[in-house]
Design a protein around this motif. Structure first.
Motif, PDB file in Angstrom:
ATOM      1  N   ALA A  43      12.595  10.687   7.277  1.00  0.00           N
ATOM      2  CA  ALA A  43      13.295  11.819   6.653  1.00  0.00           C
ATOM      3  C   ALA A  43      13.003  11.872   5.160  1.00  0.00           C
ATOM      4  CB  ALA A  43      14.797  11.712   6.910  1.00  0.00           C
ATOM      5  N   ASP A  44      13.098  10.739   4.473  1.00  0.00           N
ATOM      6  CA  ASP A  44      12.820  10.692   3.029  1.00  0.00           C
ATOM      7  C   ASP A  44      11.381  11.085   2.728  1.00  0.00           C
ATOM      8  OD1 ASP A  44      15.412   9.865   2.566  1.00  0.00           O
ATOM      9  OD2 ASP A  44      14.900   7.743   2.297  1.00  0.00           O
ATOM     10  N   ASN A  45      10.435  10.557   3.491  1.00  0.00           N
ATOM     11  CA  ASN A  45       9.015  10.852   3.267  1.00  0.00           C
ATOM     12  C   ASN A  45       8.685  12.331   3.456  1.00  0.00           C
ATOM     13  OD1 ASN A  45       8.617   8.129   2.820  1.00  0.00           O
ATOM     14  ND2 ASN A  45       7.654   7.742   4.796  1.00  0.00           N
ATOM     15  N   ASN A  46       9.402  12.981   4.374  1.00  0.00           N
ATOM     16  CA  ASN A  46       9.128  14.380   4.685  1.00  0.00           C
ATOM     17  C   ASN A  46      10.110  15.353   4.030  1.00  0.00           C
ATOM     18  OD1 ASN A  46       6.860  14.496   6.870  1.00  0.00           O
ATOM     19  ND2 ASN A  46       8.124  12.741   7.416  1.00  0.00           N
ATOM     20  N   ARG A  47      11.074  14.791   3.310  1.00  0.00           N
ATOM     21  CA  ARG A  47      12.099  15.591   2.632  1.00  0.00           C
ATOM     22  C   ARG A  47      12.832  16.517   3.614  1.00  0.00           C
ATOM     23  NH1 ARG A  47       7.994  15.036  -1.194  1.00  0.00           N
ATOM     24  NH2 ARG A  47       8.714  14.185  -3.186  1.00  0.00           N
ATOM     25  N   ILE A  48      13.227  15.915   4.734  1.00  0.00           N
ATOM     26  CA  ILE A  48      14.011  16.634   5.726  1.00  0.00           C
ATOM     27  C   ILE A  48      15.183  15.754   6.146  1.00  0.00           C
ATOM     28  CG2 ILE A  48      12.096  18.046   6.594  1.00  0.00           C
ATOM     29  CD1 ILE A  48      11.773  16.090   8.915  1.00  0.00           C
ATOM     30  N   SER A  49      16.111  16.322   6.882  1.00  0.00           N
ATOM     31  CA  SER A  49      17.288  15.555   7.306  1.00  0.00           C
ATOM     32  C   SER A  49      16.920  14.598   8.445  1.00  0.00           C
ATOM     33  CB  SER A  49      18.389  16.506   7.769  1.00  0.00           C
ATOM     34  OG  SER A  49      18.014  17.132   8.978  1.00  0.00           O
ATOM     35  N   ARG A  50      17.776  13.598   8.625  1.00  0.00           N
ATOM     36  CA  ARG A  50      17.584  12.670   9.742  1.00  0.00           C
ATOM     37  C   ARG A  50      17.721  13.397  11.078  1.00  0.00           C
ATOM     38  NH1 ARG A  50      21.401   8.465   7.004  1.00  0.00           N
ATOM     39  NH2 ARG A  50      22.795   9.873   8.055  1.00  0.00           N
TER      40      ARG A  50
END
Length: 111
Positions: A43-50
């Motif tokens: 999620a952090d790497n792709n800047r999206i939610s879990r």
């Protein structure tokens, strides 16, 4: 199927059918299956939610299952490799063994 077997199964399906997924789904599944990253890391790497990561993983696996249920390429690959392994055990001729090894390599690279 235990977790390790499931991971190996989906890794094989991803190798075979990965190009049929969207680039985002493919990337997230590779991070999950190949890189063994956590949901939070993906999620952090792709800047999206879990939740979005979980959704992409579940939908990606469902698509891989659907492709395999229609095409059976993973199943056929396993059968071919089993036959090659059986033949290798029975062969005594060096030239036949060399040809079987070559066939195995060609088969692995074909899918």
């Amino acid at each position: 199927m235990n977790k390790l077997e499931e991971r190996a199964y989906y890794n094989n399906l991803l190798d075979i059918y990965g190009e049929l997924l969207s680039s985002k789904q493919r990337s997230i599944l590779r991070d999950d299956l190949c890189m063994d990253l956590s949901i939070s890391e993906i999620a952090d790497n792709n800047r999206i939610s879990r939740a979005a990561v979980n959704d992409a993983i579940q939908k990606g696996k469902a698509k891989l299952d659907a492709y395999e249920s229609k095409l059976h390429l993973n199943e056929k690959q396993s059968e071919c490799l089993d036959i090659i392994a059986d033949l290798e055990e029975k062969c005594t001729n060096a030239e036949e063994l060399r040809l079987l090894k070559r066939l195995e390599e060609l088969h692995k690279n074909a899918i």
